[in-house]
Design a protein around this motif. Structure first.
Motif, mmCIF file in Angstrom:
data_model
loop_
_atom_site.group_PDB
_atom_site.id
_atom_site.type_symbol
_atom_site.label_atom_id
_atom_site.label_comp_id
_atom_site.label_asym_id
_atom_site.label_seq_id
_atom_site.Cartn_x
_atom_site.Cartn_y
_atom_site.Cartn_z
ATOM 1 N N GLY A 108 4.458 -0.924 -2.971
ATOM 2 C CA GLY A 108 4.323 -0.096 -1.778
ATOM 3 C C GLY A 108 3.128 0.821 -1.800
ATOM 4 N N GLY A 109 2.033 0.377 -2.353
ATOM 5 C CA GLY A 109 0.837 1.208 -2.414
ATOM 6 C C GLY A 109 -0.030 1.089 -1.174
ATOM 7 N N GLU A 110 -1.312 1.342 -1.346
ATOM 8 C CA GLU A 110 -2.252 1.305 -0.226
ATOM 9 C C GLU A 110 -2.359 -0.099 0.364
ATOM 10 O OE1 GLU A 110 -6.009 2.937 -1.314
ATOM 11 O OE2 GLU A 110 -5.177 4.892 -1.871
ATOM 12 N N SER A 111 -2.115 -1.098 -0.444
ATOM 13 C CA SER A 111 -2.155 -2.481 0.047
ATOM 14 C C SER A 111 -1.105 -2.697 1.133
ATOM 15 C CB SER A 111 -1.915 -3.461 -1.103
ATOM 16 O OG SER A 111 -2.888 -3.325 -2.097
ATOM 17 N N LEU A 112 0.066 -2.121 0.937
ATOM 18 C CA LEU A 112 1.123 -2.236 1.942
ATOM 19 C C LEU A 112 0.705 -1.557 3.234
ATOM 20 C CD1 LEU A 112 3.961 -2.910 2.938
ATOM 21 C CD2 LEU A 112 4.798 -0.881 1.736
ATOM 22 N N VAL A 113 0.102 -0.380 3.133
ATOM 23 C CA VAL A 113 -0.376 0.336 4.326
ATOM 24 C C VAL A 113 -1.418 -0.499 5.054
ATOM 25 C CG1 VAL A 113 -1.558 2.400 5.156
ATOM 26 C CG2 VAL A 113 0.116 2.580 3.295
ATOM 27 N N MET A 114 -2.320 -1.136 4.305
ATOM 28 C CA MET A 114 -3.350 -1.974 4.900
ATOM 29 C C MET A 114 -2.741 -3.131 5.695
ATOM 30 S SD MET A 114 -6.270 -4.306 3.026
ATOM 31 C CE MET A 114 -5.001 -5.428 2.376
ATOM 32 N N VAL A 115 -1.757 -3.804 5.098
ATOM 33 C CA VAL A 115 -1.130 -4.940 5.774
ATOM 34 C C VAL A 115 -0.379 -4.470 7.020
ATOM 35 C CG1 VAL A 115 0.567 -6.793 5.585
ATOM 36 C CG2 VAL A 115 -0.958 -6.305 3.666
ATOM 37 N N ARG A 116 0.333 -3.350 6.913
ATOM 38 C CA ARG A 116 1.040 -2.830 8.084
ATOM 39 C C ARG A 116 0.071 -2.504 9.212
ATOM 40 N NH1 ARG A 116 5.514 1.088 5.052
ATOM 41 N NH2 ARG A 116 7.061 -0.569 4.711
ATOM 42 N N ASN A 117 -1.086 -1.965 8.866
ATOM 43 C CA ASN A 117 -2.094 -1.652 9.891
ATOM 44 C C ASN A 117 -2.646 -2.923 10.531
ATOM 45 O OD1 ASN A 117 -1.874 1.132 9.617
ATOM 46 N ND2 ASN A 117 -3.495 1.268 8.091
ATOM 47 N N MET A 118 -2.821 -3.968 9.733
ATOM 48 C CA MET A 118 -3.307 -5.236 10.282
ATOM 49 C C MET A 118 -2.279 -5.851 11.230
ATOM 50 S SD MET A 118 -5.544 -7.189 7.335
ATOM 51 C CE MET A 118 -4.271 -7.228 6.087
ATOM 52 N N LEU A 119 -1.014 -5.795 10.837
ATOM 53 C CA LEU A 119 0.041 -6.289 11.730
ATOM 54 C C LEU A 119 0.056 -5.509 13.037
ATOM 55 C CD1 LEU A 119 2.900 -6.754 9.121
ATOM 56 C CD2 LEU A 119 2.003 -8.572 10.579
ATOM 57 N N LYS A 120 -0.048 -4.193 12.921
ATOM 58 C CA LYS A 120 -0.058 -3.338 14.105
ATOM 59 C C LYS A 120 -1.244 -3.654 15.010
ATOM 60 C CE LYS A 120 0.134 1.558 15.439
ATOM 61 N NZ LYS A 120 0.137 2.959 14.920
ATOM 62 N N GLU A 121 -2.391 -3.913 14.394
ATOM 63 C CA GLU A 121 -3.608 -4.238 15.142
ATOM 64 C C GLU A 121 -3.426 -5.494 15.994
ATOM 65 O OE1 GLU A 121 -8.127 -5.694 14.014
ATOM 66 O OE2 GLU A 121 -7.039 -4.396 12.616
ATOM 67 N N HIS A 122 -2.593 -6.415 15.498
ATOM 68 C CA HIS A 122 -2.346 -7.657 16.221
ATOM 69 C C HIS A 122 -1.028 -7.621 16.989
ATOM 70 C CE1 HIS A 122 -5.833 -9.650 14.530
ATOM 71 N NE2 HIS A 122 -5.490 -9.171 13.351
#
Length: 202
Positions: A108-122
């Motif tokens: 659950g580090g920064e990588s998780l935040v990055m993926v969540r942001n990418m999902l949100k972007e799409h």
């Protein structure tokens, strides 16, 4: 653009569409065995996918790996669930499926935040009815790629692949191939497909 071969016209967009459909099928197939919730629900469909994909093996050895997967699946779903739990879900499990586990040695580090942001972007949201895993789980990333390809978003899919799956798939496949049972054979298929994807996404 039309490519002429004798008197037959082959439209390149039709070839692209067929190839994209094959990649979508592979991502769906991989997700079926990477997400615990899918193992039982998608088992019969996954068997049919194996029968189909085995006819178009990507590398030497893939057909045998598909056959061995079917043999293991015929032992029953309980064996698959137990193997999944041992490999991925226990504190002492040998293989991690999370991007953050590999890149940051945490869950659950920064990588998780990055993926969540990418999902949100799409405009995509992971439904907890689908899976309770974090969004940086390899199975969820496969579903993410499947969704982008279904929408024809090739450049976006390239970005997602290179920022996520490309960074971890080799280590996961290597870990699984050192094991015995279903997932050792599954790793052979996963490796073949992700090698192809890596060359496409370069």
């Amino acid at each position: 653009m039309i490519v002429q071969s004798h008197n037959i016209g082959i439209q390149t967009n039709e070839i692209d569409s067929t190839f994209r459909s094959a990649r979508i099928l592979y991502y769906d197939f991989l997700a079926s065995f990477l997400l615990y919730e899918f193992l039982e629900k998608h088992l019969e469909m996954a068997k049919r996918q194996i029968d189909f994909l085995a006819q178009f093996a990507l590398r030497d050895g893939d057909e045998m790996a598909f056959n061995m997967m079917k043999k293991e699946m015929n032992r029953g779903v309980e064996n698959l669930l137990n193997e999944y739990t041992r490999l991925f879900s226990m504190p002492s499990s040998p293989v991690a499926l999370y991007l953050s586990s590999w890149l940051e040695e945490c869950n659950g580090g920064e990588s998780l935040v990055m993926v969540r942001n990418m999902l949100k972007e799409h405009a995509l949201i992971l439904s907890r009815d689908v899976s309770c895993e974090n969004e940086d789980h390899l199975g969820i990333l496969c579903l993410f790629m499947k969704q982008l390809l279904e929408q024809g978003k090739e450049s976006e899919a390239r970005e997602v692949f290179n920022k996520t799956i490309a960074k971890i798939w080799e280590r996961i496949a290597s870990g699984l191939k050192s094991e015995k049972g279903f997932y050792a054979h599954f790793a052979v298929i996963m490796e073949s497909f992700f090698l192809l994807e890596t060359s496409l996404m370069a």
